[in-house]
Scaffold this motif. Structure first.
Motif, mmCIF file in Angstrom:
data_model
loop_
_atom_site.group_PDB
_atom_site.id
_atom_site.type_symbol
_atom_site.label_atom_id
_atom_site.label_comp_id
_atom_site.label_asym_id
_atom_site.label_seq_id
_atom_site.Cartn_x
_atom_site.Cartn_y
_atom_site.Cartn_z
ATOM 1 N N GLY A 27 6.159 -7.486 -4.048
ATOM 2 C CA GLY A 27 6.097 -7.396 -2.592
ATOM 3 C C GLY A 27 4.821 -6.738 -2.115
ATOM 4 N N SER A 28 4.160 -5.972 -2.982
ATOM 5 C CA SER A 28 2.878 -5.354 -2.633
ATOM 6 C C SER A 28 1.806 -6.428 -2.556
ATOM 7 C CB SER A 28 2.453 -4.332 -3.691
ATOM 8 O OG SER A 28 3.358 -3.264 -3.754
ATOM 9 N N ILE A 29 0.816 -6.221 -1.729
ATOM 10 C CA ILE A 29 -0.276 -7.181 -1.603
ATOM 11 C C ILE A 29 -1.049 -7.297 -2.909
ATOM 12 C CG2 ILE A 29 -2.436 -7.672 -0.391
ATOM 13 C CD1 ILE A 29 -1.192 -6.325 2.070
ATOM 14 N N SER A 46 -11.814 0.907 6.109
ATOM 15 C CA SER A 46 -10.714 0.863 7.062
ATOM 16 C C SER A 46 -9.385 0.750 6.312
ATOM 17 C CB SER A 46 -10.888 -0.292 8.047
ATOM 18 O OG SER A 46 -10.908 -1.524 7.380
ATOM 19 N N THR A 47 -8.331 1.132 6.976
ATOM 20 C CA THR A 47 -6.999 1.116 6.373
ATOM 21 C C THR A 47 -6.097 0.170 7.148
ATOM 22 O OG1 THR A 47 -6.207 2.953 7.724
ATOM 23 C CG2 THR A 47 -7.189 3.510 5.595
ATOM 24 N N PHE A 48 -5.074 -0.300 6.480
ATOM 25 C CA PHE A 48 -4.039 -1.072 7.154
ATOM 26 C C PHE A 48 -2.725 -0.841 6.418
ATOM 27 C CE2 PHE A 48 -5.692 -3.963 4.013
ATOM 28 C CZ PHE A 48 -4.589 -4.637 3.539
ATOM 29 N N HIS A 49 -1.629 -1.175 7.084
ATOM 30 C CA HIS A 49 -0.288 -0.932 6.561
ATOM 31 C C HIS A 49 0.415 -2.252 6.274
ATOM 32 C CE1 HIS A 49 -0.776 3.238 7.725
ATOM 33 N NE2 HIS A 49 -1.222 2.807 8.884
ATOM 34 N N HIS A 50 1.337 -2.190 5.343
ATOM 35 C CA HIS A 50 2.122 -3.363 4.943
ATOM 36 C C HIS A 50 3.553 -2.898 4.698
ATOM 37 C CE1 HIS A 50 3.309 -7.008 2.858
ATOM 38 N NE2 HIS A 50 3.632 -6.302 1.799
ATOM 39 N N ARG A 51 4.511 -3.568 5.348
ATOM 40 C CA ARG A 51 5.930 -3.217 5.160
ATOM 41 C C ARG A 51 6.569 -4.149 4.146
ATOM 42 N NH1 ARG A 51 8.964 -0.656 10.166
ATOM 43 N NH2 ARG A 51 7.348 0.823 10.736
ATOM 44 N N LEU A 52 7.445 -3.577 3.316
ATOM 45 C CA LEU A 52 8.141 -4.324 2.282
ATOM 46 C C LEU A 52 9.378 -3.548 1.870
ATOM 47 C CD1 LEU A 52 6.575 -3.722 -1.188
ATOM 48 C CD2 LEU A 52 5.783 -2.499 0.793
ATOM 49 N N PRO A 68 -15.749 -0.997 -0.835
ATOM 50 C CA PRO A 68 -17.044 -1.631 -0.561
ATOM 51 C C PRO A 68 -17.191 -3.034 -1.147
ATOM 52 C CG PRO A 68 -17.370 0.648 -1.179
ATOM 53 C CD PRO A 68 -15.908 0.342 -1.387
ATOM 54 N N ASP A 69 -16.518 -3.318 -2.266
ATOM 55 C CA ASP A 69 -16.595 -4.664 -2.851
ATOM 56 C C ASP A 69 -15.537 -5.609 -2.267
ATOM 57 O OD1 ASP A 69 -14.344 -3.596 -3.996
ATOM 58 O OD2 ASP A 69 -14.908 -4.066 -6.053
ATOM 59 N N ARG A 70 -14.889 -5.166 -1.181
ATOM 60 C CA ARG A 70 -13.875 -5.924 -0.445
ATOM 61 C C ARG A 70 -12.550 -6.086 -1.181
ATOM 62 N NH1 ARG A 70 -14.974 -5.653 4.769
ATOM 63 N NH2 ARG A 70 -17.176 -5.871 5.084
ATOM 64 N N THR A 71 -12.330 -5.296 -2.220
ATOM 65 C CA THR A 71 -11.017 -5.273 -2.851
ATOM 66 C C THR A 71 -10.145 -4.283 -2.095
ATOM 67 O OG1 THR A 71 -11.711 -3.585 -4.421
ATOM 68 C CG2 THR A 71 -11.891 -5.894 -5.134
ATOM 69 N N LEU A 72 -8.867 -4.312 -2.373
ATOM 70 C CA LEU A 72 -7.918 -3.415 -1.713
ATOM 71 C C LEU A 72 -7.455 -2.359 -2.693
ATOM 72 C CD1 LEU A 72 -5.722 -6.069 0.111
ATOM 73 C CD2 LEU A 72 -7.657 -4.795 1.017
ATOM 74 N N ARG A 73 -7.331 -1.126 -2.193
ATOM 75 C CA ARG A 73 -6.811 -0.033 -3.016
ATOM 76 C C ARG A 73 -5.558 0.501 -2.340
ATOM 77 N NH1 ARG A 73 -8.608 5.750 -3.228
ATOM 78 N NH2 ARG A 73 -10.189 5.021 -1.783
ATOM 79 N N LEU A 74 -4.465 0.498 -3.074
ATOM 80 C CA LEU A 74 -3.200 1.031 -2.587
ATOM 81 C C LEU A 74 -3.261 2.551 -2.672
ATOM 82 C CD1 LEU A 74 -0.245 0.663 -1.701
ATOM 83 C CD2 LEU A 74 0.338 0.351 -4.103
ATOM 84 N N VAL A 75 -3.138 3.223 -1.534
ATOM 85 C CA VAL A 75 -3.280 4.678 -1.525
ATOM 86 C C VAL A 75 -1.991 5.431 -1.219
ATOM 87 C CG1 VAL A 75 -5.744 4.689 -1.022
ATOM 88 C CG2 VAL A 75 -4.127 4.644 0.866
ATOM 89 N N ARG A 76 -1.002 4.738 -0.622
ATOM 90 C CA ARG A 76 0.227 5.456 -0.285
ATOM 91 C C ARG A 76 1.381 4.483 -0.114
ATOM 92 N NH1 ARG A 76 -0.277 8.709 4.988
ATOM 93 N NH2 ARG A 76 0.002 6.663 5.892
ATOM 94 N N ARG A 77 2.557 4.915 -0.519
ATOM 95 C CA ARG A 77 3.792 4.173 -0.258
ATOM 96 C C ARG A 77 4.814 5.192 0.212
ATOM 97 N NH1 ARG A 77 5.099 2.213 -5.078
ATOM 98 N NH2 ARG A 77 3.793 0.393 -4.807
#
Length: 84
Positions: A27-29, A46-52, A68-77
């Motif tokens: 369910g995580s991106i 920038s940050t964004f949120h995702h609900r699951l 910076p390389d346009r990948t996403l890093r999961l920082v909090r759940r």
């Protein structure tokens, strides 16, 4: 000399401290790798949120940071608690 040894030991101690990486769950991106498309218009950092639903079936919200390389890093759940 004593100050230098203290500074080195302090720096070594801080380098051993790290924030554990959060594992992506179904369910995580970023589950099973990075998404195929890149977020090209969003600013780096920038940050964004995702609900699951988390691994236990409870509603949760994840926070991602755009690297910076346009990948996403999961920082909090966080588990979403219904105030009813």
């Amino acid at each position: 000399m004593r100050f230098a040894l203290l500074a080195i030991s302090f720096a070594f101690g801080l380098s051993a401290c790290s924030i554990p990486e959060i594992e992506a769950i179904p369910g995580s991106i970023t589950y099973k790798g990075q998404p195929k498309t890149k977020l090209t218009k969003a600013p780096v950092g920038s940050t964004f949120h995702h609900r699951l639903n988390d691994e236990y079936g409870r509603p949760a919200e994840e926070t991602y940071i755009i690297e910076p390389d346009r990948t996403l890093r999961l920082v909090r759940r966080e588990q979403i608690i219904d105030p009813k």
